[in-house]
Motif scaffolding. Structure first.
Motif, PDB file in Angstrom:
ATOM      1  N   SER A  44       0.822  -1.208   0.000  1.00  0.00           N
ATOM      2  CA  SER A  44       0.000   0.000   0.000  1.00  0.00           C
ATOM      3  C   SER A  44       0.858   1.261   0.000  1.00  0.00           C
ATOM      4  CB  SER A  44      -0.924   0.011   1.230  1.00  0.00           C
ATOM      5  OG  SER A  44      -1.555   1.266   1.374  1.00  0.00           O
ATOM      6  N   SER A  45       0.740   2.067  -1.049  1.00  0.00           N
ATOM      7  CA  SER A  45       1.480   3.331  -1.105  1.00  0.00           C
ATOM      8  C   SER A  45       0.939   4.322  -0.084  1.00  0.00           C
ATOM      9  CB  SER A  45       1.411   3.917  -2.513  1.00  0.00           C
ATOM     10  OG  SER A  45       0.064   4.177  -2.883  1.00  0.00           O
ATOM     11  N   ARG A  46      -0.369   4.270   0.182  1.00  0.00           N
ATOM     12  CA  ARG A  46      -0.945   5.163   1.195  1.00  0.00           C
ATOM     13  C   ARG A  46      -0.404   4.829   2.578  1.00  0.00           C
ATOM     14  NH1 ARG A  46      -5.140   5.039   4.925  1.00  0.00           N
ATOM     15  NH2 ARG A  46      -5.808   2.964   4.246  1.00  0.00           N
ATOM     16  N   LEU A  47      -0.309   3.536   2.866  1.00  0.00           N
ATOM     17  CA  LEU A  47       0.228   3.135   4.161  1.00  0.00           C
ATOM     18  C   LEU A  47       1.667   3.618   4.309  1.00  0.00           C
ATOM     19  CD1 LEU A  47      -0.228   1.496   6.783  1.00  0.00           C
ATOM     20  CD2 LEU A  47       0.718  -0.474   5.588  1.00  0.00           C
ATOM     21  N   PHE A  48       2.446   3.546   3.220  1.00  0.00           N
ATOM     22  CA  PHE A  48       3.822   4.016   3.296  1.00  0.00           C
ATOM     23  C   PHE A  48       3.882   5.522   3.535  1.00  0.00           C
ATOM     24  CE2 PHE A  48       7.311   6.162   1.114  1.00  0.00           C
ATOM     25  CZ  PHE A  48       8.381   5.674   1.832  1.00  0.00           C
ATOM     26  N   SER A  49       3.203   6.297   2.714  1.00  0.00           N
ATOM     27  CA  SER A  49       3.329   7.756   2.785  1.00  0.00           C
ATOM     28  C   SER A  49       2.725   8.341   4.053  1.00  0.00           C
ATOM     29  CB  SER A  49       2.683   8.395   1.551  1.00  0.00           C
ATOM     30  OG  SER A  49       1.301   8.072   1.485  1.00  0.00           O
ATOM     31  N   GLU A  50       1.624   7.754   4.545  1.00  0.00           N
ATOM     32  CA  GLU A  50       0.936   8.336   5.696  1.00  0.00           C
ATOM     33  C   GLU A  50       1.378   7.740   7.028  1.00  0.00           C
ATOM     34  OE1 GLU A  50      -3.287   8.259   5.218  1.00  0.00           O
ATOM     35  OE2 GLU A  50      -3.226   9.097   3.180  1.00  0.00           O
ATOM     36  N   TYR A  51       1.973   6.561   7.006  1.00  0.00           N
ATOM     37  CA  TYR A  51       2.286   5.896   8.272  1.00  0.00           C
ATOM     38  C   TYR A  51       3.737   5.403   8.384  1.00  0.00           C
ATOM     39  CZ  TYR A  51      -2.750   5.982   8.984  1.00  0.00           C
ATOM     40  OH  TYR A  51      -4.049   6.417   9.143  1.00  0.00           O
ATOM     41  N   VAL A  52       4.229   4.689   7.367  1.00  0.00           N
ATOM     42  CA  VAL A  52       5.571   4.111   7.481  1.00  0.00           C
ATOM     43  C   VAL A  52       6.644   5.196   7.436  1.00  0.00           C
ATOM     44  CG1 VAL A  52       7.261   2.542   6.442  1.00  0.00           C
ATOM     45  CG2 VAL A  52       4.838   1.908   6.513  1.00  0.00           C
TER      46      VAL A  52
END
Length: 633
Positions: A495-503
């Motif tokens: 998930s790119s969203r998980l990376f940018s917003e959380y990881v």
């Protein structure tokens, strides 16, 4: 041909370095800097350094300058990065006369670029070198003269443009040196200081003596240096303007840098050494790369699940051109296509993962890494951090850990389907694991969880479909974050969203490791076990007695943790007397348990209160015990 080769070398150096770079060698006040090498300490070899242009954040780095000094002096070196106010290197070193090296430690660990506070795109280091001669003690035979405030060459001299161009003035100093050494002056290409220094040297010599000038050509002459003829004409003009006779001779060539002028008097040894105190600035190419990211997959998975972090145009590269991810490819966590096939234990996979990390660190010469673990991968990371042999090295290498849906308290799906890959992820198995390997020592740990679903397998608690939310925080971490909107367990690594917003923000938080501490603890609302007592102790023997109440139909589990191995018993009431139960090792954990069943306790029909004693001994050199009393269905 040699001149053409020199021009080509200068052109190549100017092309390779940034616009502000100066092709070495350069000269400052007589000190010649002939080379500047960026080095990084070799991973796992503290006494070895490797020349490079790429430095990974967190890796010890230094700048090594090769210098040729006209005499004793102090070299002050300041290193900065374009766009940054703080220096990354500041060193002061004493240098003797002649060739030598100056080492400048560098701090290139500025991770704030992740949060946008600073940029991490510098392509060179700005190096400023200042040379100041060290005056020796007074010498009666040679009083120190004062350099003239202004000086100009005789009209008969024909200096080059580099000797006549207008540049900022410098301070020329004349200092005593040992009688056996002549005056040595490297022409710096800064005319005011050069002229004043030469004139002061000539006037410091005995008035009745003739001046002997030895000009030494340079094999690899630096830019902005006078030619040999220009140097000869200049010293002749300055001698005549001082009313002195001069003999100019050609000496042995110098290896590189500017041509060298050496002055001595015909009437005896020279007692003066002359330098012009000044500074010069040049640039050294550098690539400051973010720490590598190591990716640890979970159960029934492979390294290919991390293509979003390792493939072309991946999440990391999109954030920074030099950011790279490396997925562990050596573990065996099973396959959903062969669910009953044998798999590695968590301990075996942890050993393989650490070997992989060591190899990547050695290949890249990176001293620190960040690690992202998905599902069981997070448990494997924790086992790695607790390794009895390599644990300290692992903790030193891993700067931060980010967990994606890690079942720190076990998975309900593991309870529902008994296959080899699930065996160590049941709630009961993870309770034992947590006792043996608590927390994530030495690292800044962020646990990300999703409560996208109202139930998890046969667990009525919210979760990400495979791991209940409470299980992600069964052990203390530094930061606990809920992914919102939620995401399914298997989709987290891609998930790119998980990376940018959380990881990425999680990695930015780990500017420095902090002591692991509890956040909002999530607990299993329908736990099958209850921890009654727990504690720690030191010494070669453990003896602890507690009174507990055990509910009807439940077993009592006494556990001790001892890395060096242990033997002992659990003493408890049985009938009209007491009974002793031997402690037995659990799996490959350093945990030794004794389980007292309901029938023996006599609590089949109702709760009972009993006094239980745990006795254990170990041969460990520095024993540290952890113990617990738990009731279990």
């Amino acid at each position: 041909m040699r001149r053409i080769a020199e021009l080509m070398a200068v052109a190549i150096a100017a092309w390779m370095l940034p616009g502000t770079a100066v092709a070495l060698p350069v000269s400052t006040g007589g000190l010649v800097v002939t080379s500047a090498t960026l080095e990084v300490q070799a991973v796992f070899a503290p006494t070895s350094w490797v020349a490079t242009t790429t430095v990974y954040e967190g890796s010890p780095a230094r700048l090594v300058l090769t210098v040729d000094s006209p005499g004793r002096g102090v070299v002050r070196t300041t290193v900065t990065l374009p766009g940054h106010t703080d220096t990354v290197g500041d060193s002061s070193a004493d240098v003797p006369q002649g060739a030598g090296t100056v080492t400048v430690p560098l701090d290139l660990s500025y991770g704030a670029w992740l949060t946008g506070e600073v940029r991490n795109t510098a392509d060179h280091l700005d190096v400023s070198v200042t040379y100041t001669p060290t005056p020796p003690g007074p010498t009666p035979a040679a009083p120190t003269p004062t350099a003239e405030p202004t000086a100009s060459p005789s009209p008969s001299a024909t200096p080059s443009p580099s000797l006549t161009s207008s540049k900022e003035p410098q301070t020329a100093t004349a200092t005593a040196t040992t009688p056996s050494r002549p005056v040595r002056l490297v022409m710096s290409g800064r005319p005011d200081g050069d002229r004043r220094a030469i004139r002061a040297a000539i006037r410091s010599m005995p008035s009745e003596s003739r001046v002997i000038a030895i000009v030494r050509p340079s094999v690899a002459r630096a830019t902005d240096c006078p030619t040999l003829q220009q140097l000869s004409e200049l010293v002749s003009a300055l001698a005549r303007s001082s009313g002195r006779s001069v003999v100019v001779r050609r000496g042995e060539p110098v290896r590189q840098g500017c041509p060298r002028l050496e002055l001595r008097s015909a009437g005896g040894p020279t007692l003066r050494s002359v330098v012009a105190s000044s500074a010069t600035t040049f640039a050294v190419p550098v690539v400051i790369a973010p720490r590598p990211v190591i990716l640890v997959h979970g159960m029934w998975s492979t390294s290919s699940m991390w293509n979003g972090y390792t493939g072309s145009g991946n999440f990391l590269v999109s954030s920074h051109a030099q950011w790279r991810g490396y997925a562990v490819s050596t573990m065996n966590t099973g396959s959903m296509w062969a669910p009953y096939a044998a798999v590695n234990t968590i301990s075996q996979n942890a050993a393989l993962a650490w070997t992989y990390i060591q190899q990547r660190m050695s290949d890249l010469n990176a001293h620190e890494v960040d690690v992202v673990g998905h599902s069981m991968g997070g448990v494997i990371i924790r086992r790695m951090l607790h390794d009895s042999t390599n644990g300290p090295a692992v903790q030193a290498a891993i700067r931060s850990v980010v967990l994606l849906g890690t079942p720190n308290g076990g998975s309900s799906c593991s309870e529902a389907w008994a296959v080899p890959a699930n065996a160590e992820l049941t709630h009961e198995a993870m309770e034992t694991f947590n006792l043996a390997y608590p927390q994530y020592p030495g690292t800044f740990t962020t646990s990300l969880y999703s409560d996208h679903y109202d139930s998890t397998c046969f667990d009525a608690n919210t979760g990400d479909l495979f791991v209940p939310s409470w299980s992600t925080q069964a052990q203390a971490v530094n930061v606990l974050r809920r992914i919102n909107p939620g995401i399914q367990h298997a989709d987290m690594p891609g998930s790119s969203r998980l990376f940018s917003e959380y990881v990425r923000p999680a990695l930015a938080l780990a500017a420095a490791p902090a002591p692991a501490g509890p956040t909002t603890a999530l607990t299993n609302p329908s736990a099958s076990s209850t921890r009654l007592h727990e504690g720690t102790a030191t010494g070669s023997a453990l003896s602890v007695t507690r009174t507990v109440t055990v509910a009807a139909g439940r077993s009592l589990v006494a556990s001790v943790v001892a890395d060096g191995g242990a033997s002992g018993t659990v003493t408890y009431p049985s009938g009209s007397g007491t009974a002793n139960l031997a402690l037995s090792r659990v799996g490959d954990y350093p945990v030794f348990e004794g389980v007292v069943n309901p029938a023996t306790l006599g609590n089949s029909s109702g709760p009972v209160t009993v006094s239980v004693t745990i006795d254990a001994t170990t041969t460990a050199a520095s024993p540290e015990w952890r113990w617990s009393l738990v009731t279990r269905n």
